[in-house]
Design a protein around this motif. Structure first.
Motif, PDB file in Angstrom:
ATOM      1  N   MET A   1    -171.688  32.964  90.728  1.00 61.17           N
ATOM      2  CA  MET A   1    -172.412  34.065  90.907  1.00 61.17           C
ATOM      3  C   MET A   1    -171.329  35.365  91.360  1.00 61.17           C
ATOM      4  SD  MET A   1    -175.484  35.176  93.593  1.00 61.17           S
ATOM      5  CE  MET A   1    -176.495  33.611  93.171  1.00 61.17           C
ATOM      6  N   LEU A   2    -171.489  36.620  91.150  1.00 62.23           N
ATOM      7  CA  LEU A   2    -170.902  37.552  91.311  1.00 62.23           C
ATOM      8  C   LEU A   2    -171.020  37.895  92.958  1.00 62.23           C
ATOM      9  CD1 LEU A   2    -171.309  39.608  88.251  1.00 62.23           C
ATOM     10  CD2 LEU A   2    -169.341  38.230  88.584  1.00 62.23           C
ATOM     11  N   GLN A   3    -170.570  37.311  93.656  1.00 61.15           N
ATOM     12  CA  GLN A   3    -170.693  37.309  95.385  1.00 61.15           C
ATOM     13  C   GLN A   3    -170.274  38.873  95.618  1.00 61.15           C
ATOM     14  OE1 GLN A   3    -172.943  35.430  96.739  1.00 61.15           O
ATOM     15  NE2 GLN A   3    -172.629  36.790  98.642  1.00 61.15           N
ATOM     16  N   VAL A   4    -169.446  39.408  95.207  1.00 64.39           N
ATOM     17  CA  VAL A   4    -168.709  40.727  95.741  1.00 64.39           C
ATOM     18  C   VAL A   4    -169.851  41.822  95.221  1.00 64.39           C
ATOM     19  CG1 VAL A   4    -167.416  41.259  93.419  1.00 64.39           C
ATOM     20  CG2 VAL A   4    -166.680  42.167  95.725  1.00 64.39           C
ATOM     21  N   ILE A   5    -170.803  41.445  94.320  1.00 67.04           N
ATOM     22  CA  ILE A   5    -171.663  42.640  93.651  1.00 67.04           C
ATOM     23  C   ILE A   5    -173.128  42.039  94.495  1.00 67.04           C
ATOM     24  CG2 ILE A   5    -173.195  43.281  91.707  1.00 67.04           C
ATOM     25  CD1 ILE A   5    -170.408  43.073  90.169  1.00 67.04           C
ATOM     26  N   VAL A   6    -173.431  40.920  94.538  1.00 68.55           N
ATOM     27  CA  VAL A   6    -174.695  40.469  95.046  1.00 68.55           C
ATOM     28  C   VAL A   6    -174.720  40.619  96.741  1.00 68.55           C
ATOM     29  CG1 VAL A   6    -176.257  38.345  95.582  1.00 68.55           C
ATOM     30  CG2 VAL A   6    -174.917  38.551  93.257  1.00 68.55           C
ATOM     31  N   ALA A   7    -173.882  40.488  97.409  1.00 65.16           N
ATOM     32  CA  ALA A   7    -173.600  40.823  98.873  1.00 65.16           C
ATOM     33  C   ALA A   7    -174.096  42.197  99.230  1.00 65.16           C
ATOM     34  CB  ALA A   7    -172.365  40.395  99.525  1.00 65.16           C
ATOM     35  N   PRO A   8    -173.830  43.198  98.495  1.00 66.04           N
ATOM     36  CA  PRO A   8    -174.353  44.241  99.017  1.00 66.04           C
ATOM     37  C   PRO A   8    -175.613  44.747  98.723  1.00 66.04           C
ATOM     38  CG  PRO A   8    -172.247  44.812  97.901  1.00 66.04           C
ATOM     39  CD  PRO A   8    -172.727  43.543  97.720  1.00 66.04           C
ATOM     40  N   PHE A   9    -176.362  44.180  97.688  1.00 70.26           N
ATOM     41  CA  PHE A   9    -177.831  43.990  97.291  1.00 70.26           C
ATOM     42  C   PHE A   9    -178.494  43.260  98.343  1.00 70.26           C
ATOM     43  CE2 PHE A   9    -176.204  45.677  93.284  1.00 70.26           C
ATOM     44  CZ  PHE A   9    -177.031  46.789  93.122  1.00 70.26           C
ATOM     45  N   LYS A  10    -178.030  42.263  98.904  1.00 71.94           N
ATOM     46  CA  LYS A  10    -178.889  41.607  99.912  1.00 71.94           C
ATOM     47  C   LYS A  10    -178.955  42.354 101.234  1.00 71.94           C
ATOM     48  CE  LYS A  10    -178.662  37.525 103.133  1.00 71.94           C
ATOM     49  NZ  LYS A  10    -179.415  38.351 104.082  1.00 71.94           N
ATOM     50  N   GLY A  11    -177.861  43.322 101.573  1.00 74.59           N
ATOM     51  CA  GLY A  11    -177.847  44.154 102.619  1.00 74.59           C
ATOM     52  C   GLY A  11    -178.993  45.291 102.559  1.00 74.59           C
ATOM     53  N   VAL A  12    -178.883  45.741 101.280  1.00 71.06           N
ATOM     54  CA  VAL A  12    -179.906  46.972 100.816  1.00 71.06           C
ATOM     55  C   VAL A  12    -181.336  46.344 100.951  1.00 71.06           C
ATOM     56  CG1 VAL A  12    -180.416  48.196  98.920  1.00 71.06           C
ATOM     57  CG2 VAL A  12    -178.157  48.281  99.603  1.00 71.06           C
ATOM     58  N   SER A  13    -181.586  45.066 100.216  1.00 76.51           N
ATOM     59  CA  SER A  13    -182.826  44.579 100.402  1.00 76.51           C
ATOM     60  C   SER A  13    -183.366  44.215 101.712  1.00 76.51           C
ATOM     61  CB  SER A  13    -182.683  43.237  99.533  1.00 76.51           C
ATOM     62  OG  SER A  13    -184.035  42.494  99.511  1.00 76.51           O
ATOM     63  N   ASP A  14    -182.561  43.603 102.538  1.00 76.74           N
ATOM     64  CA  ASP A  14    -182.812  43.177 104.007  1.00 76.74           C
ATOM     65  C   ASP A  14    -183.275  44.553 104.794  1.00 76.74           C
ATOM     66  OD1 ASP A  14    -182.303  40.839 103.311  1.00 76.74           O
ATOM     67  OD2 ASP A  14    -180.415  40.605 104.521  1.00 76.74           O
ATOM     68  N   THR A  15    -182.739  45.857 104.336  1.00 79.39           N
ATOM     69  CA  THR A  15    -182.701  46.879 105.037  1.00 79.39           C
ATOM     70  C   THR A  15    -183.855  47.677 104.688  1.00 79.39           C
ATOM     71  OG1 THR A  15    -180.436  46.816 105.461  1.00 79.39           O
ATOM     72  CG2 THR A  15    -181.729  49.041 105.804  1.00 79.39           C
ATOM     73  N   LEU A  16    -184.178  47.952 103.495  1.00 76.74           N
ATOM     74  CA  LEU A  16    -184.960  48.946 102.748  1.00 76.74           C
ATOM     75  C   LEU A  16    -186.414  48.096 102.162  1.00 76.74           C
ATOM     76  CD1 LEU A  16    -182.717  51.154 100.624  1.00 76.74           C
ATOM     77  CD2 LEU A  16    -183.674  51.350 102.807  1.00 76.74           C
ATOM     78  N   ASN A  17    -186.895  47.281 103.118  1.00 78.68           N
ATOM     79  CA  ASN A  17    -188.057  46.492 102.811  1.00 78.68           C
ATOM     80  C   ASN A  17    -189.163  47.056 102.059  1.00 78.68           C
ATOM     81  OD1 ASN A  17    -186.917  44.297 104.489  1.00 78.68           O
ATOM     82  ND2 ASN A  17    -187.887  45.114 106.344  1.00 78.68           N
ATOM     83  N   ASP A  18    -189.577  48.515 102.210  1.00 76.28           N
ATOM     84  CA  ASP A  18    -190.540  49.242 101.456  1.00 76.28           C
ATOM     85  C   ASP A  18    -190.321  49.562 100.450  1.00 76.28           C
ATOM     86  OD1 ASP A  18    -192.150  48.510 103.872  1.00 76.28           O
ATOM     87  OD2 ASP A  18    -191.720  50.471 105.077  1.00 76.28           O
TER      88      ASP A  18
END
Length: 74
Positions: A1-18
């Motif tokens: 998996m492309l962790q360097v790309i996936v990790a920031p999307f986890k942060g965005v997903s965790d923050t922008l729930n709506d």
């Protein structure tokens, strides 16, 4: 998996729930993020995709330099 790309999307997903979250990238990027729950939409470019089209791609960019309603789009 492309962790360097996936990790920031986890942060965005965790923050922008709506919000719905989309990603634009190559076949590899779309495939990597489709294996997570961090993104809702997938926009794939033909660039860097080596002729592969992801089955997850909601939109597929295959041609640059087009004029649409008189507006040049790169």
């Amino acid at each position: 998996m492309l962790q360097v790309i996936v990790a920031p999307f986890k942060g965005v997903s965790d923050t922008l729930n709506d919000y719905k979250i989309g990603v634009y990238g190559s076949y590899s990027v779309v495939e990597a993020l489709s294996e997570t729950s961090y993104t809702d939409f997938y926009f794939q470019t033909y660039a860097w995709s080596n002729g592969k089209v992801s089955k997850h791609a909601d939109l597929y960019q295959y041609k640059n330099g087009q004029t649409i309603s008189g507006v040049y789009c790169h």
